[in-house]
Design an enzyme around this catalytic site. Structure first.
Site, PDB file in Angstrom:
ATOM      1  N   GLU A  56     -24.418  53.840  25.843  1.00  0.00           N
ATOM      2  CA  GLU A  56     -25.177  54.349  24.691  1.00  0.00           C
ATOM      3  C   GLU A  56     -26.479  55.061  25.093  1.00  0.00           C
ATOM      4  OE1 GLU A  56     -23.699  51.122  24.507  1.00  0.00           O
ATOM      5  OE2 GLU A  56     -22.109  52.085  23.349  1.00  0.00           O
ATOM      6  N   VAL A  90     -24.822  48.542  35.670  1.00  0.00           N
ATOM      7  CA  VAL A  90     -23.374  48.413  35.507  1.00  0.00           C
ATOM      8  C   VAL A  90     -22.827  47.758  36.778  1.00  0.00           C
ATOM      9  CG1 VAL A  90     -21.276  49.570  34.776  1.00  0.00           C
ATOM     10  CG2 VAL A  90     -23.483  50.606  34.245  1.00  0.00           C
ATOM     11  N   ILE A  91     -22.190  46.609  36.604  1.00  0.00           N
ATOM     12  CA  ILE A  91     -21.668  45.854  37.742  1.00  0.00           C
ATOM     13  C   ILE A  91     -20.148  45.931  37.728  1.00  0.00           C
ATOM     14  CG2 ILE A  91     -21.596  43.606  38.895  1.00  0.00           C
ATOM     15  CD1 ILE A  91     -24.278  42.944  37.523  1.00  0.00           C
ATOM     16  N   THR A 141     -11.619  45.613  36.162  1.00  0.00           N
ATOM     17  CA  THR A 141     -10.885  46.651  35.428  1.00  0.00           C
ATOM     18  C   THR A 141     -11.587  47.999  35.612  1.00  0.00           C
ATOM     19  OG1 THR A 141     -12.185  46.533  33.383  1.00  0.00           O
ATOM     20  CG2 THR A 141     -10.437  44.881  33.664  1.00  0.00           C
ATOM     21  N   HIS A 199     -13.094  49.704  33.581  1.00  0.00           N
ATOM     22  CA  HIS A 199     -14.187  49.882  32.615  1.00  0.00           C
ATOM     23  C   HIS A 199     -15.459  50.404  33.284  1.00  0.00           C
ATOM     24  CE1 HIS A 199     -15.765  49.111  28.614  1.00  0.00           C
ATOM     25  NE2 HIS A 199     -16.837  48.574  29.145  1.00  0.00           N
ATOM     26  N   ARG A 229     -32.283  45.546  44.012  1.00  0.00           N
ATOM     27  CA  ARG A 229     -32.838  46.837  43.614  1.00  0.00           C
ATOM     28  C   ARG A 229     -33.766  46.743  42.414  1.00  0.00           C
ATOM     29  NH1 ARG A 229     -28.525  47.100  46.385  1.00  0.00           N
ATOM     30  NH2 ARG A 229     -27.904  48.906  47.626  1.00  0.00           N
TER      31      ARG A 229
HETATM   32  N1  INI Z   1     -22.625  48.181  29.830  1.00  0.00           N
HETATM   33  C1  INI Z   1     -23.558  48.107  30.808  1.00  0.00           C
HETATM   34  O1  INI Z   1     -24.685  48.603  30.629  1.00  0.00           O
HETATM   35  N2  INI Z   1     -23.264  47.500  31.984  1.00  0.00           N
HETATM   36  C2  INI Z   1     -22.021  46.949  32.241  1.00  0.00           C
HETATM   37  O2  INI Z   1     -21.816  46.398  33.352  1.00  0.00           O
HETATM   38  C3  INI Z   1     -21.038  47.029  31.231  1.00  0.00           C
HETATM   39  N3  INI Z   1     -19.733  46.451  31.443  1.00  0.00           N
HETATM   40  O3  INI Z   1     -19.452  45.953  32.548  1.00  0.00           O
HETATM   41  O4  INI Z   1     -18.896  46.431  30.577  1.00  0.00           O
HETATM   42  C4  INI Z   1     -21.370  47.651  30.005  1.00  0.00           C
HETATM   43  N4  INI Z   1     -20.470  47.735  29.001  1.00  0.00           N
HETATM   44  C5  INI Z   1     -20.845  48.047  27.634  1.00  0.00           C
HETATM   45  C6  INI Z   1     -20.915  49.536  27.362  1.00  0.00           C
HETATM   46  O5  INI Z   1     -22.047  50.117  27.972  1.00  0.00           O
HETATM   47  C7  INI Z   1     -21.002  49.797  25.856  1.00  0.00           C
HETATM   48  O6  INI Z   1     -22.168  49.206  25.337  1.00  0.00           O
HETATM   49  C8  INI Z   1     -19.784  49.251  25.093  1.00  0.00           C
HETATM   50  O7  INI Z   1     -18.581  49.708  25.679  1.00  0.00           O
HETATM   51  C9  INI Z   1     -19.829  49.726  23.605  1.00  0.00           C
HETATM   52  O8  INI Z   1     -19.813  51.155  23.519  1.00  0.00           O
END
Ligand code: INI
Length: 160
Positions: A63, A86-87, A91, A93, A132
């Site tokens: 977002e 983001v880790i 999957t 994703h 980090r």
């Molecule tokens: N969002 C993150 O900022 N970091 C993550 O590691 C992550 N994982 O792993 O799923 C993540 N997912 C949510 C994504 O950014 C959205 O908010 C969600 O998909 C709704 O649009």
């Protein structure tokens, strides 16, 4: 001769008077809060006034681009720092979130002309994220803050 950005040496940066926004992604907020603190330390060190810093939060890194673009279009800020973590999981994703965050943040700055920093950690493990986002100047939020001030000053100079 115009001097701004004309040397490869790290410039002496003065952020006095700059208006900077920080947008944090709440997902993994125990890390992102530390990136935010690093960004605040960096901005303060470079002279950005507390009153000139705006902070807002979105659900996740996916977002960040929309919030950055909408904010940039208001004309109320000179640069934006996007922060997230983001880790990698089991999957695909991870790839979608990282890719769209990076693409969207670049799009936000190119379409608005307002610098938008990519302070998003894209890591394989939580430990890499912790490493980090510590208290030193190698905190990636702090680094993004320095980049925001440098780019805001450069854009001001180039468009003056
Ligand atoms: N969002 C993150 O900022 N970091 C993550 O590691 C992550 N994982 O792993 O799923 C993540 N997912 C949510 C994504 O950014 C959205 O908010 C969600 O998909 C709704 O649009």
């Amino acid at each position: 001769m115009t001097r701004a950005g004309s040397s490869s040496a790290i410039p002496d940066l003065d952020g006095t008077g700059l208006r900077i926004a920080i947008i944090g992604a709440r997902f993994n907020d125990h890390i992102v809060t530390n990136l935010r603190d690093g960004a605040l330390r960096g901005l303060e060190r470079l002279g950005v006034a507390d009153n000139d810093i705006m902070e807002s939060w979105v659900p996740g890194a996916f977002e960040l681009p929309l919030a950055a673009k909408v904010l940039a279009q208001t004309g109320k800020v000179d640069a934006i720092i996007c922060l997230g973590t983001v880790i990698k999981g089991d999957t695909p994703h991870f790839e979608y979130v990282c890719g769209e965050a990076a693409r969207g943040i670049q799009d936000a700055q190119l379409t608005t002309g307002i610098p938008v920093m990519f302070g998003v950690l894209t890591v394989n493990t939580e430990q890499q994220a912790i490493d980090r986002s510590g208290p030193g100047i190698d905190n990636k939020g702090d680094e993004a803050a320095v980049g925001a001030v440098e780019m805001a000053l450069l854009v001001k100079c180039l468009t003056a």
